[in-house]
Structure formats: C-alpha cells, structure tokens
Motif scaffolding. Structure first.
Motif, PDB file in Angstrom:
ATOM      1  N   ASP A  85      -5.157 -48.923  35.357  1.00  0.00           N
ATOM      2  CA  ASP A  85      -6.197 -49.245  34.386  1.00  0.00           C
ATOM      3  C   ASP A  85      -7.591 -48.972  34.949  1.00  0.00           C
ATOM      4  O   ASP A  85      -7.833 -49.100  36.155  1.00  0.00           O
ATOM      5  CB  ASP A  85      -6.096 -50.715  33.973  1.00  0.00           C
ATOM      6  CG  ASP A  85      -4.782 -51.032  33.277  1.00  0.00           C
ATOM      7  OD1 ASP A  85      -4.120 -50.081  32.820  1.00  0.00           O
ATOM      8  OD2 ASP A  85      -4.431 -52.223  33.197  1.00  0.00           O
ATOM      9  N   VAL A  86      -8.518 -48.618  34.046  1.00  0.00           N
ATOM     10  CA  VAL A  86      -9.916 -48.370  34.395  1.00  0.00           C
ATOM     11  C   VAL A  86     -10.782 -49.281  33.538  1.00  0.00           C
ATOM     12  O   VAL A  86     -10.686 -49.266  32.302  1.00  0.00           O
ATOM     13  CB  VAL A  86     -10.295 -46.893  34.170  1.00  0.00           C
ATOM     14  CG1 VAL A  86     -11.780 -46.678  34.454  1.00  0.00           C
ATOM     15  CG2 VAL A  86      -9.445 -45.979  35.053  1.00  0.00           C
ATOM     16  N   GLY A  87     -11.642 -50.054  34.187  1.00  0.00           N
ATOM     17  CA  GLY A  87     -12.445 -51.035  33.472  1.00  0.00           C
ATOM     18  C   GLY A  87     -13.675 -50.463  32.803  1.00  0.00           C
ATOM     19  O   GLY A  87     -14.288 -51.124  31.951  1.00  0.00           O
ATOM     20  N   GLY A  88     -14.074 -49.241  33.154  1.00  0.00           N
ATOM     21  CA  GLY A  88     -15.237 -48.604  32.550  1.00  0.00           C
ATOM     22  C   GLY A  88     -14.840 -47.386  31.756  1.00  0.00           C
ATOM     23  O   GLY A  88     -13.916 -47.426  30.950  1.00  0.00           O
ATOM     24  N   LYS A  89     -15.520 -46.274  31.994  1.00  0.00           N
ATOM     25  CA  LYS A  89     -15.202 -45.013  31.313  1.00  0.00           C
ATOM     26  C   LYS A  89     -14.675 -44.020  32.339  1.00  0.00           C
ATOM     27  O   LYS A  89     -14.860 -44.195  33.547  1.00  0.00           O
ATOM     28  CB  LYS A  89     -16.450 -44.437  30.636  1.00  0.00           C
ATOM     29  CG  LYS A  89     -17.628 -44.206  31.557  1.00  0.00           C
ATOM     30  CD  LYS A  89     -18.818 -43.671  30.788  1.00  0.00           C
ATOM     31  CE  LYS A  89     -20.081 -43.690  31.644  1.00  0.00           C
ATOM     32  NZ  LYS A  89     -20.560 -45.051  31.916  1.00  0.00           N
ATOM     33  N   ILE A  90     -14.023 -42.959  31.862  1.00  0.00           N
ATOM     34  CA  ILE A  90     -13.545 -41.924  32.761  1.00  0.00           C
ATOM     35  C   ILE A  90     -14.033 -40.559  32.277  1.00  0.00           C
ATOM     36  O   ILE A  90     -14.118 -40.304  31.077  1.00  0.00           O
ATOM     37  CB  ILE A  90     -12.004 -41.929  32.901  1.00  0.00           C
ATOM     38  CG1 ILE A  90     -11.324 -41.536  31.584  1.00  0.00           C
ATOM     39  CG2 ILE A  90     -11.515 -43.274  33.390  1.00  0.00           C
ATOM     40  CD1 ILE A  90      -9.827 -41.326  31.737  1.00  0.00           C
ATOM     41  N   VAL A  91     -14.341 -39.698  33.242  1.00  0.00           N
ATOM     42  CA  VAL A  91     -14.670 -38.294  33.005  1.00  0.00           C
ATOM     43  C   VAL A  91     -13.802 -37.491  33.955  1.00  0.00           C
ATOM     44  O   VAL A  91     -13.878 -37.672  35.173  1.00  0.00           O
ATOM     45  CB  VAL A  91     -16.154 -37.994  33.255  1.00  0.00           C
ATOM     46  CG1 VAL A  91     -16.455 -36.515  33.034  1.00  0.00           C
ATOM     47  CG2 VAL A  91     -17.036 -38.846  32.346  1.00  0.00           C
ATOM     48  N   VAL A  92     -12.942 -36.618  33.414  1.00  0.00           N
ATOM     49  CA  VAL A  92     -11.974 -35.906  34.245  1.00  0.00           C
ATOM     50  C   VAL A  92     -11.962 -34.428  33.877  1.00  0.00           C
ATOM     51  O   VAL A  92     -11.943 -34.071  32.694  1.00  0.00           O
ATOM     52  CB  VAL A  92     -10.547 -36.480  34.067  1.00  0.00           C
ATOM     53  CG1 VAL A  92      -9.582 -35.804  35.033  1.00  0.00           C
ATOM     54  CG2 VAL A  92     -10.540 -37.981  34.265  1.00  0.00           C
ATOM     55  N   ALA A  93     -11.947 -33.578  34.891  1.00  0.00           N
ATOM     56  CA  ALA A  93     -11.748 -32.142  34.710  1.00  0.00           C
ATOM     57  C   ALA A  93     -10.652 -31.712  35.670  1.00  0.00           C
ATOM     58  O   ALA A  93     -10.683 -32.054  36.852  1.00  0.00           O
ATOM     59  CB  ALA A  93     -13.036 -31.372  34.981  1.00  0.00           C
TER      60      ALA A  93
END
Length: 328
Positions: A85-93
């Motif tokens: 789980d991630v509590g904030g936001k995600i940016v993935v490439a």
C-alpha cells in the motif's frame, strides 16, 4: 503527453520540499530490510523494498515494493511491481508495471504494459498511458487511459479511453519518447542529488561562478563547447591524437550532461533568495530542477533555453576548475 511531465515534476517537488533528511542507497542490488523514517532515494540494477518507508524515489532495472510507503512513491524502471500500500500518490514509468496494493491518492503510470490488479484500490484518479493496459481494480475517481489495447474488468467512477490506432505511428513514437524522457528526468534528478550529497564543495564552487557573471559564463561556455568539438574532431582523425580525442570526448560529454544540474541548483538558490526562504540545499536544487525542466518544455524557446543553460553550466565548470587549479 505533456501532463505526464507536469504531474511527475510536481510530485518530485512536493516530495523533496517535505524532506528534512534523506536516505540515499546505491549499488547493483539494493534491499531495504529495515524501516526508513525518511525520504528514500535509491538507484540500482534491482531495488527491493522489504520494510516500511516514509516516501521514496526509486530508479532501477527491476523494482519490487513489498512493504508500505507512508507518503508518495516515484519509480522509474524496467520491471516494476508495487505489491504493497501507498499512503500518498504514485508516479511510475517503466516497461512492465504491476499495481497490486492500495493507493490513497492519485496514480500516474506510463509503460509498455500496465496492469492494475484486483487487489488494488485507488483513492482518487488514475491516468494511465501504455501499449497494453489492464484494469481489474477499483478506482474511486476517474480513470483516464491512452493505450493501444485496454481491458477493463474493474470499476471506476468515470472511464475515459483513447485508443492508439494502427496508423498513428507518430503518437506511439511520442508516447515512447515521453516515457523515455520521464526516465531521464528521474535519472538526472538522482544524479544531481547524489552529486550534491557527495561533492557539495564542487557544486557550490560552480554555483559561485554562475552567479558571478551569467552572460559572460554562458558566452564563453558556448565558445568552449564549439572549440572542444573542433579539437575532438581534429584529434580523432589523427593516429597520434586519437587517444587524446577519445578521452576529451568522454570528458566533454560528461560535462555537458552535468551542466544543467549545476544551473538547476543556482536557479533554485536565486528563487529562494528572492522569496527570502531557506528550505535547504536539496529542496533548493529540486525547485531549480523543476523550473528548468518545465522551461525546456516550452515550444520554440525551450531548445534555446536549454542551449543557454548547457553553455552557462559548462563555462562555469571550466572557470571553477581553473580557479581550483590556481589555489593549488
């Protein structure tokens, strides 16, 4: 695709401005086996997160996140598996991206194959770009997809899908270039942070030369770049000068690649000074890096700004090296 840049860079800035202390990890294979109560910056052939982390920027060939991330997560890699789980936001490439954990806020992902699996719930919006996109999860907000193939077995508050058509080769190329550019942005960000951490004296020395006389340093830097290219070409075409030419080529290329990082730090210092703020060296660098990267995206003038930045950084590096040699 330009929105990907903006969201990525904004996320980097938000992450870095919140960082009072940083945890740097580098190597071939990196394993985070104990909790990190700081912002993690990690890069390597393989990065495995096996313990909780406050927030993270990760760059690697293969990335596995198997422990919770308290805040934001930014990842660039070939094979990316987000299993916790991630509590904030995600940016993935990346090349292949698999999202299995919950994400509290927004999600931005770009890759060859992107999959949101059934165990994943996204708290807000998701923007996905890729060759093949699959959603079996739950998106509470809107789901925007730009892809060649899209299969939606999950749910979303709203779904907007734009398909790549067979005759839209130019759009596919643009999507690939955008993904590659995102990887480059993250890669140079990490290089700049490592450089600032390991060689702060050199960074400040070049910054001093940049701030002393920017127009002079930029003009001389441009002249030195042209002169270096001429010298390299002449050396390479002579048997005796070939080794010198190859060494000089490597040095010049390395200097050109680093030039914008020095200018980013100087630009950040100028901005925070004008605002009467003292956020620290790392947030200052990232602020300058963000602004400079956005300026490079401007149509028509972006290339000119980048040429000026490279010339300014190159010239300042030469002046700083010369000043260091004089002191010795």
């Amino acid at each position: 695709m330009r929105w990907l840049y903006l969201l990525l860079l904004t996320s980097i800035l938000a992450l870095s401005l919140a960082a009072e202390a940083l945890e740097f990890r580098g190597g071939d294979i990196i394993s985070i086996d104990s909790p990190v109560e700081d912002d993690l910056f990690a890069g390597g052939d393989a990065v495995n997160v096996n313990a909780p982390v406050d927030s993270a920027v990760i760059f690697g060939g293969k990335v596995n996140v198997d422990a919770p991330i308290k805040g934001d997560l930014i990842v660039a890699g070939g094979d990316v598996n987000l299993n916790s789980d991630v509590g904030g936001k995600i940016v993935v490439a990346g090349g292949t991206i698999n999202l299995r954990g919950d994400v509290a806020r927004n999600v931005v992902m770009a890759g060859g194959q992107v999959r949101i699996l059934s165990t994943s719930e996204i708290g807000r919006d998701a923007a996905i770009s890729g060759g093949d996109v699959y959603n079996a999860g739950k998106v509470l907000g809107a789901l925007w997809v730009n892809a060649g193939n899209f299969q939606n077995n999950g749910t979303a508050g709203e779904v907007r899908f734009q398909q790549w058509k067979e005759d839209e080769a130019e759009e596919r190329s643009e999507a690939f270039i955008s993904t590659f550019s995102i990887l480059m942005i993250l890669g140079f960000l990490i290089v700049g942070l490592i450089m600032l951490r390991l060689f702060p004296g050199g960074v400040f020395a070049v910054d001093q030369e940049i701030r002393r006389s920017p127009p002079v340093r930029a003009l001389l830097g441009l002249g030195l770049i042209v002169a270096s290219i001429v010298l390299i070409v002449i050396s390479i075409f002579t048997i005796v000068g070939l080794p010198l030419g190859l060494v000089l080529l490597e040095l010049v290329v390395a200097a050109l690649l680093l030039a914008n990082l020095f200018v980013s730090f100087s630009l950040g210092r100028w901005i925070v000074s004008a605002l009467n703020q003292t956020p620290g060296d790392v947030p200052t660098f990232v602020l300058g890096y963000l602004i400079l990267s956005l300026l490079f995206l401007l149509p028509y003038v972006g290339f000119i700004i980048e040429l000026i930045s490279i010339s300014l950084g190159f010239g300042a590096m030469v002046f700083a090296l010369n000043e260091s040699r004089r002191r010795v």
